[in-house]
Design a protein around this motif. Structure first.
Motif, short mmCIF file in Angstrom:
data_model
loop_
_atom_site.label_atom_id
_atom_site.label_comp_id
_atom_site.label_asym_id
_atom_site.label_seq_id
_atom_site.Cartn_x
_atom_site.Cartn_y
_atom_site.Cartn_z
N ALA A 62 -11.54 -0.73 -3.20
CA ALA A 62 -12.45 0.22 -3.85
C ALA A 62 -11.80 1.60 -3.87
N TYR A 63 -11.60 2.14 -5.06
CA TYR A 63 -10.97 3.46 -5.21
C TYR A 63 -12.04 4.54 -5.07
N ARG A 64 -12.02 5.24 -3.95
CA ARG A 64 -13.00 6.28 -3.64
C ARG A 64 -12.43 7.63 -4.12
N ILE A 65 -13.14 8.32 -4.99
CA ILE A 65 -12.64 9.59 -5.51
C ILE A 65 -13.59 10.75 -5.18
N VAL A 66 -12.95 11.91 -5.00
CA VAL A 66 -13.65 13.14 -4.64
C VAL A 66 -14.00 13.88 -5.93
N ALA A 67 -15.28 14.22 -6.11
CA ALA A 67 -15.70 14.88 -7.36
C ALA A 67 -15.01 16.24 -7.50
N ASP A 68 -14.97 17.03 -6.41
CA ASP A 68 -14.42 18.38 -6.49
C ASP A 68 -13.73 18.70 -5.16
N VAL A 69 -12.40 18.68 -5.17
CA VAL A 69 -11.66 18.84 -3.92
C VAL A 69 -11.75 20.27 -3.37
N GLU A 107 -5.69 6.41 -12.36
CA GLU A 107 -6.65 7.50 -12.41
C GLU A 107 -5.94 8.73 -11.87
N LEU A 108 -5.75 9.75 -12.69
CA LEU A 108 -4.88 10.86 -12.32
C LEU A 108 -5.64 12.14 -12.00
N ALA A 109 -6.93 12.19 -12.27
CA ALA A 109 -7.63 13.46 -12.26
C ALA A 109 -8.26 13.83 -10.91
N HIS A 110 -8.35 12.85 -10.00
CA HIS A 110 -9.11 13.12 -8.79
C HIS A 110 -8.32 12.79 -7.53
N ARG A 111 -8.75 13.38 -6.45
CA ARG A 111 -8.21 13.09 -5.12
C ARG A 111 -9.09 12.03 -4.45
N GLY A 112 -8.59 11.42 -3.40
CA GLY A 112 -9.40 10.41 -2.72
C GLY A 112 -8.57 9.50 -1.85
N TYR A 113 -9.02 8.24 -1.77
CA TYR A 113 -8.33 7.24 -0.94
C TYR A 113 -8.81 5.87 -1.40
N LEU A 139 0.86 -1.18 0.00
CA LEU A 139 0.00 0.00 0.00
C LEU A 139 0.90 1.23 0.00
N THR A 140 0.68 2.10 -0.97
CA THR A 140 1.62 3.17 -1.30
C THR A 140 0.92 4.52 -1.38
N GLY A 141 1.65 5.59 -0.98
CA GLY A 141 1.11 6.95 -1.05
C GLY A 141 1.95 7.81 -1.97
N ASP A 142 2.31 8.99 -1.51
CA ASP A 142 3.32 9.90 -2.05
C ASP A 142 3.02 10.58 -3.38
N ILE A 143 2.52 9.86 -4.39
CA ILE A 143 2.63 10.38 -5.76
C ILE A 143 1.36 11.08 -6.23
N HIS A 144 0.33 11.16 -5.39
CA HIS A 144 -0.88 11.93 -5.68
C HIS A 144 -1.60 11.45 -6.94
N LEU A 145 -1.55 10.16 -7.18
CA LEU A 145 -2.37 9.58 -8.23
C LEU A 145 -2.82 8.19 -7.78
N ALA A 146 -3.92 7.74 -8.36
CA ALA A 146 -4.45 6.42 -8.03
C ALA A 146 -3.93 5.43 -9.05
N ALA A 147 -3.36 4.32 -8.59
CA ALA A 147 -2.83 3.32 -9.52
C ALA A 147 -2.89 1.94 -8.89
N VAL A 148 -2.90 0.95 -9.76
CA VAL A 148 -2.86 -0.45 -9.34
C VAL A 148 -1.77 -1.12 -10.16
N ALA A 149 -0.88 -1.85 -9.48
CA ALA A 149 0.23 -2.47 -10.21
C ALA A 149 0.35 -3.94 -9.84
N GLN A 150 0.72 -4.72 -10.83
CA GLN A 150 1.05 -6.13 -10.62
C GLN A 150 2.56 -6.22 -10.42
N LEU A 151 2.99 -6.59 -9.23
CA LEU A 151 4.42 -6.68 -8.96
C LEU A 151 4.93 -8.05 -9.40
#
Ligand code: FE
Ligand code: CA
Length: 502
Positions: free
Chosen positions: A468-475, A449-455, A393-405
């Motif tokens: 589940a990628y929860r995104i904020v419509a308008d930060v 997903e690069l356009a939205h903020r969330g968790y 579980l990773t933070g830092d980069i301000h984008l939502a992503a899923v990776a297969q390691l």
């Protein structure tokens, strides 16, 4: 030695506080002072016995020590207390409180009383020693105060998860309006450098009602990233070489303030020594956590820390001894992952671990692409020891992503784990949003997903991990809607992620 009674302390504190507070003064004869619990309450680091309860009391500066009563109950009305006690706060720790309460497994409610006030009520959940069948875990990071409101935290509170994993950038150290993004509110003061600066910055962030609600909803596991001290610092190397001589003292101040404001079992830091915060946690035998510190021990970013360059990397990238974790922490990680008997092995990590290189070019030297040999060693051990069900579980980069390691080739090597990158709670995007389709074509990337903020709201059972990628419509809207943009799943035993819907 204090030669006053507790009652005298409480009276003196309340009167001094009310007299000093501007709102109380304006209220004149009908003084209605604000609660000294204006940073809210928090709990953290649950084990099967108990949890850390936290608050900060804001008294008048003349008060050196304040007696605080804490109470814990099975019901939010506190009809019967399960545990209670007293704690003396001191100015040395900014009147922050860390109390370990051990009521046993279950859902509990807690509150504090001091200076004639009662704090808001917090909820916390403690898992059984063994046999937990589910965990609802919110993973989040990066809450730049100026760049947006905390609708994502409001949603975390509404979801009432069992646990929040905080992956860093709880505060940002910068002066007002440095990031140039939409500023919905302003940092107070200049760039944080001293203990009082960092304390004030935490106080400002913690004044937010939605952040307070997310803390009051459940316990948090908290790690730091760079901005709790300074952008992209590496060990004792500051971003600006001109600051080299003063940076150790600045880092000590930042670490001290982090400890004060974090609901953690850790002891406070000691100046000019290592502050070991990498550690483990567990949710029964369902999930074990290794929480990494990717900042305190790292070698300075290679190749001038240049960003988004398609030039080949400089030779220093593969210098022996280059490290993000330091050898002791690397060994700790490998041992704890191998030894864990939990169903899921979670790595709480700051910077992106998946391979995001382009034909050998490193786009971001601050993340694991900038420490490739250490990453290869870790991945090889996971593969060689057949460590199952690894989730990063990773933070830092301000984008939502899923990776297969995967070990070795990022597109075809054997799968050794799955990485979920939660985007930022409010911090501005760092990568242009029109690069999302390109990012999704990287061999290791499953989604972006690069356009939205969330968790990310994770639901964990022995059979399946669901994200589940929860995104904020308008930060910029405090009451913004928050919704699920995509859901991914990992079936136990596969180390392989797939898109469920979205
Ligand atoms: Fe950040
Ligand atoms: Ca960061």
């Amino acid at each position: 030695m204090l030669q006053v009674t507790r009652r005298q302390l409480l009276q003196r504190g309340a009167l001094a506080w009310a007299a000093a507070h501007p709102l109380a003064r304006r209220a004149g004869a009908r003084r209605v002072p604000l609660s000294p619990f204006r940073a809210g309450v928090a709990s953290g680091e649950p084990d099967h016995l108990g949890v850390v309860l936290w608050t900060r009391v804001f008294p008048d500066s003349a008060v050196a020590a304040i007696e605080v009563v804490w109470e814990l109950s099975a019901d939010p009305g506190f009809t019967t207390l399960r545990r209670s006690g007293e704690f003396t706060t001191t100015a040395d720790h900014a009147h922050c409180i860390h109390v370990v309460a051990e009521p046993g497994p279950g859902e509990w409610y807690y509150r504090f009383r001091a200076l004639g006030f009662t704090s808001p009520v917090g909820r916390t959940v403690i898992a059984p020693a063994a046999g937990a069948t589910s965990l609802r875990l919110a993973a989040a990071s990066c809450q730049h105060f100026e760049s947006g409101y905390y609708a994502a935290h409001r949603d975390i509170a509404a979801q009432r998860p069992d646990l929040v994993l905080w992956l860093g950038d709880y505060i940002y150290e910068d002066a007002a309006a440095r990031q140039g993004a939409p500023a919905v509110r302003r940092h107070e003061g200049g760039e944080a450098r001293t203990l009082s600066d960092y304390r004030a910055r935490y106080a400002q962030y913690k004044s937010d009602p939605d952040l307070q609600a997310a803390h009051a909803a459940c316990a948090w596991l908290v790690m730091w990233d760079d901005h709790e001290v300074e952008d992209n610092y590496a060990g004792l190397t500051p971003t600006s070489p001109a600051e080299a001589a003063t940076f150790p003292a600045r880092r000590d101040a930042a670490y001290q303030a982090w400890w004060e404001h974090t609901p953690t079992r850790l002891a406070p830091p000691v100046a000019e020594t290592e502050y070991r915060v990498y550690r483990t946690a567990a949710w029964s035998d369902l999930a074990s956590f290794v929480l990494l510190d990717g900042r305190q021990y790292r070698t300075d970013q290679a190749c001038g820390d240049r960003a988004l360059s398609l030039d080949p990397p400089c030779a220093a990238l593969h210098e022996p001894g280059r490290t993000m974790l330091g050898s002791a922490q690397e060994q700790f990680l490998e041992e704890r992952l191998s030894a864990s008997t939990a169903r899921w092995r979670v790595i709480g990590n700051q910077t992106v671990m998946a391979d995001a290189t382009v034909n050998g070019s490193v786009l971001n030297f601050d993340q694991w692409d900038g420490y490739p040999d250490e990453r290869s060693r870790i991945f090889a051990i996971l593969a060689d020891r057949h460590v199952a069900n690894v989730v990063v579980l990773t933070g830092d980069i301000h984008l939502a992503a899923v990776a297969q390691l995967r070990q070795g080739d990022p597109g075809s090597g054997p799968p050794i784990g799955v990485e979920f990158v939660s985007t930022s709670i409010s911090s501005p995007g760092l990568v242009p949003t029109d690069l999302a389709p390109i990012l999704r074509r990287f061999p290791a990337m499953v989604g972006a997903e690069l356009a939205h903020r969330g968790y990310v709201l994770h639901t964990v059972t022995p059979q399946r991990w669901t994200a589940a990628y929860r995104i904020v419509a308008d930060v910029t809207d405090q009451s913004s809607a928050v919704s699920t943009v995509a859901t991914y799943a990992v079936e136990a035993g596969t180390n392989t992620v797939s898109l469920m819907d979205g």
